[in-house]
Motif scaffolding. Structure first.
Motif, mmCIF file in Angstrom:
data_model
loop_
_atom_site.group_PDB
_atom_site.id
_atom_site.type_symbol
_atom_site.label_atom_id
_atom_site.label_comp_id
_atom_site.label_asym_id
_atom_site.label_seq_id
_atom_site.Cartn_x
_atom_site.Cartn_y
_atom_site.Cartn_z
ATOM 1 N N TYR A 103 0.771 -1.215 0.098
ATOM 2 C CA TYR A 103 -0.014 -0.081 -0.144
ATOM 3 C C TYR A 103 0.953 1.385 -0.111
ATOM 4 C CZ TYR A 103 -3.591 3.254 1.458
ATOM 5 O OH TYR A 103 -4.363 4.528 1.611
ATOM 6 N N ALA A 104 1.805 1.260 0.708
ATOM 7 C CA ALA A 104 2.804 2.450 0.830
ATOM 8 C C ALA A 104 3.592 2.613 -0.465
ATOM 9 C CB ALA A 104 3.927 2.276 1.972
ATOM 10 N N LEU A 105 4.010 1.287 -1.248
ATOM 11 C CA LEU A 105 4.559 1.463 -2.310
ATOM 12 C C LEU A 105 3.805 2.290 -3.459
ATOM 13 C CD1 LEU A 105 6.707 -1.736 -2.574
ATOM 14 C CD2 LEU A 105 7.558 0.488 -2.344
ATOM 15 N N ARG A 106 2.572 1.768 -3.413
ATOM 16 C CA ARG A 106 1.471 2.444 -4.213
ATOM 17 C C ARG A 106 1.133 3.848 -4.357
ATOM 18 N NH1 ARG A 106 -1.901 -2.572 -3.032
ATOM 19 N NH2 ARG A 106 -1.331 -4.259 -4.310
ATOM 20 N N ASN A 107 1.331 4.300 -2.979
ATOM 21 C CA ASN A 107 1.035 5.637 -2.664
ATOM 22 C C ASN A 107 2.039 6.604 -2.773
ATOM 23 O OD1 ASN A 107 -2.055 6.047 -1.961
ATOM 24 N ND2 ASN A 107 -1.319 3.977 -1.164
ATOM 25 N N ASP A 112 9.471 9.718 -5.694
ATOM 26 C CA ASP A 112 9.726 8.953 -4.536
ATOM 27 C C ASP A 112 9.971 7.588 -4.895
ATOM 28 O OD1 ASP A 112 9.736 11.172 -2.981
ATOM 29 O OD2 ASP A 112 7.662 11.071 -2.159
ATOM 30 N N LEU A 113 9.011 6.909 -5.637
ATOM 31 C CA LEU A 113 9.221 5.414 -5.920
ATOM 32 C C LEU A 113 10.393 5.087 -6.972
ATOM 33 C CD1 LEU A 113 7.777 2.755 -6.141
ATOM 34 C CD2 LEU A 113 6.784 3.388 -8.303
ATOM 35 N N ILE A 114 10.697 6.057 -7.510
ATOM 36 C CA ILE A 114 12.223 5.833 -8.241
ATOM 37 C C ILE A 114 13.333 6.037 -7.514
ATOM 38 C CG2 ILE A 114 13.794 7.253 -9.870
ATOM 39 C CD1 ILE A 114 11.338 7.807 -11.638
ATOM 40 N N ASP A 115 13.117 6.950 -6.276
ATOM 41 C CA ASP A 115 14.485 6.958 -5.559
ATOM 42 C C ASP A 115 14.344 5.914 -4.735
ATOM 43 O OD1 ASP A 115 15.133 9.327 -6.396
ATOM 44 O OD2 ASP A 115 13.935 10.541 -5.076
ATOM 45 N N ILE A 141 17.188 -9.061 -8.221
ATOM 46 C CA ILE A 141 17.511 -7.840 -8.107
ATOM 47 C C ILE A 141 17.511 -7.156 -9.624
ATOM 48 C CG2 ILE A 141 19.571 -6.087 -7.342
ATOM 49 C CD1 ILE A 141 20.185 -8.653 -5.646
ATOM 50 N N THR A 142 18.132 -7.941 -10.592
ATOM 51 C CA THR A 142 18.266 -7.252 -11.763
ATOM 52 C C THR A 142 16.874 -6.726 -12.532
ATOM 53 O OG1 THR A 142 20.363 -8.497 -12.251
ATOM 54 C CG2 THR A 142 19.213 -7.546 -14.430
ATOM 55 N N ALA A 143 15.911 -7.618 -12.032
ATOM 56 C CA ALA A 143 14.363 -7.533 -12.623
ATOM 57 C C ALA A 143 13.923 -6.441 -12.175
ATOM 58 C CB ALA A 143 13.721 -8.902 -12.216
ATOM 59 N N VAL A 144 14.313 -6.160 -10.721
ATOM 60 C CA VAL A 144 13.574 -4.762 -10.075
ATOM 61 C C VAL A 144 14.140 -3.734 -10.963
ATOM 62 C CG1 VAL A 144 13.634 -3.511 -8.149
ATOM 63 C CG2 VAL A 144 13.062 -5.720 -8.024
ATOM 64 N N GLU A 145 15.549 -3.676 -11.079
ATOM 65 C CA GLU A 145 16.254 -2.522 -11.637
ATOM 66 C C GLU A 145 15.873 -2.362 -13.292
ATOM 67 O OE1 GLU A 145 20.730 -1.081 -11.477
ATOM 68 O OE2 GLU A 145 20.466 -3.275 -12.200
ATOM 69 N N THR A 146 15.376 -3.344 -13.822
ATOM 70 C CA THR A 146 15.194 -3.380 -15.298
ATOM 71 C C THR A 146 13.745 -2.672 -15.314
ATOM 72 O OG1 THR A 146 16.220 -5.486 -15.956
ATOM 73 C CG2 THR A 146 14.615 -4.722 -17.484
ATOM 74 N N ASP A 147 12.734 -3.161 -14.635
ATOM 75 C CA ASP A 147 11.542 -2.462 -14.254
ATOM 76 C C ASP A 147 11.431 -1.101 -13.960
ATOM 77 O OD1 ASP A 147 10.300 -4.826 -15.342
ATOM 78 O OD2 ASP A 147 9.148 -5.426 -13.486
ATOM 79 N N GLY A 148 12.613 -0.828 -12.997
ATOM 80 C CA GLY A 148 12.544 0.552 -12.471
ATOM 81 C C GLY A 148 13.227 1.490 -13.786
ATOM 82 N N LYS A 149 14.041 1.212 -14.646
ATOM 83 C CA LYS A 149 14.744 1.877 -15.375
ATOM 84 C C LYS A 149 13.430 1.986 -16.738
ATOM 85 C CE LYS A 149 19.627 0.826 -15.009
ATOM 86 N NZ LYS A 149 20.656 0.185 -15.745
ATOM 87 N N ALA A 150 12.867 1.151 -16.995
ATOM 88 C CA ALA A 150 11.677 0.943 -17.882
ATOM 89 C C ALA A 150 10.609 2.166 -17.347
ATOM 90 C CB ALA A 150 10.910 -0.271 -17.998
ATOM 91 N N PHE A 151 10.306 2.155 -16.049
ATOM 92 C CA PHE A 151 9.206 2.993 -15.641
ATOM 93 C C PHE A 151 9.756 4.306 -15.723
ATOM 94 C CE2 PHE A 151 7.713 5.488 -11.745
ATOM 95 C CZ PHE A 151 6.628 5.548 -12.170
#
Length: 304
Positions: A103-107, A112-115, A141-151
């Protein structure tokens, strides 16, 4: 674009068609030809700006939101692994930085999510060798980083697209004003001067011009009067239709209008005490509204 702009564009396109189809009538007149060519060039640019301003954004918003959802799911699992690791060590700093819920992540705001994802990926990479027992691996970890960069990329693309749309919309409005000034101040007058020799073309032209008004209908015939010598508006007087019981007054701004004007061929009689009476032949179709731009010659003052 709003409905008014679309109506205006439709009118411009039809006006340009009328000019193109009848170019042989005015092309020998250097001034009128130059005005028509400028109008055609500006209209082409205006249509391109409309296309750019009307670019859809929903598809990109959808893609960005889909990547964000995927990022949050993977980031939540990574955070849980980091919290479990921090509790086992123990490491209060990691526990404080990584502890979160879905819930905290969605909000979180997008920035801030990128940071936050960068912070968690950084912590995970520092302790990557110790994390597998708690869930996180190099691949996750790489999967999170990949999605983060795509976002980040989708977010950046969306911001740029919206900025481009806003810029195009501003340029569209500026060019629209320029075209209106060209038509109202020059080209309409030039075409009206051809009424005596080519009334059908002039009526065709002004019928196209009036389509920009949409369903609003405040007149059938509208006239603008100015002094032939000075160019100033002619105030007051009356306008009547020869042979008909139809009369209207000239306003202080030099305009006159007939809200209901019969179709067919008629002759206007325009009178002002300070000017020579003007007789204007006119042919009007029932489906159109007409504008007239007329000049009157002042009566010379008697020298005593």
């Amino acid at each position: 674009m709003d409905n008014a702009s679309n109506l205006k564009l439709d009118s411009f396109v039809q006006t340009n068609t009328a000019l193109t189809e009848n170019a042989s009538i005015y092309e020998a007149n250097v001034s009128t030809k130059a005005q028509a060519d400028q109008f055609a060039s500006d209209l082409e640019q205006l249509l391109n700006l409309k296309e750019e301003a009307d670019q859809p954004v929903k598809w990109l918003i959808g893609e960005k939101n889909a990547v964000k959802k995927s990022l949050i799911e993977k980031l939540y699992l990574l955070c849980n692994g980091l919290v479990c690791y921090a509790n086992s060590v123990p490491n209060s700093e990691i526990l404080e930085k990584a502890s979160t819920g879905k819930y905290a992540l969605r909000n979180l705001s997008e920035l801030d999510l990128i940071d936050f994802y960068k912070q968690c990926v950084g912590i995970a990479r520092q302790h990557v060798a110790d994390l597998p027992p708690f869930g996180p691996s190099e691949e996750s970890i790489t999967a999170v980083e990949t999605d983060g960069k795509a976002f980040e990329q989708k977010r950046s693309d969306l911001i740029l697209l919206k900025e481009d749309k806003a810029t195009a919309r501003n340029e569209f409005n500026l060019l629209l004003k320029k075209i209106n000034k060209l038509l109202n101040g020059k080209l309409d007058y030039s075409i009206e001067n051809l009424r005596t020799t080519h009334p059908d073309f002039v009526n065709y032209y002004f019928a196209a011009r009036q389509k920009a008004k949409g369903v609003q209908r405040h007149y059938d015939l509208l006239g603008y009067l100015k002094d032939k010598a000075t160019g100033k508006a002619i105030a007051l007087g009356k306008v009547s239709v020869e042979g008909l019981d139809l009369t209207t007054h000239i306003t202080a701004n030099g305009t006159f209008r007939f809200k209901h004007f019969p179709e067919g061929e008629h002759r206007l009689i325009i009178e002002n005490i300070n000017y020579k009476t003007l007789y204007v032949p006119i042919r009007r179709y029932a489906s159109e509204r007409s504008k007239l731009y007329l000049e009157m010659e002042a009566i010379p003052l008697e020298v005593i």
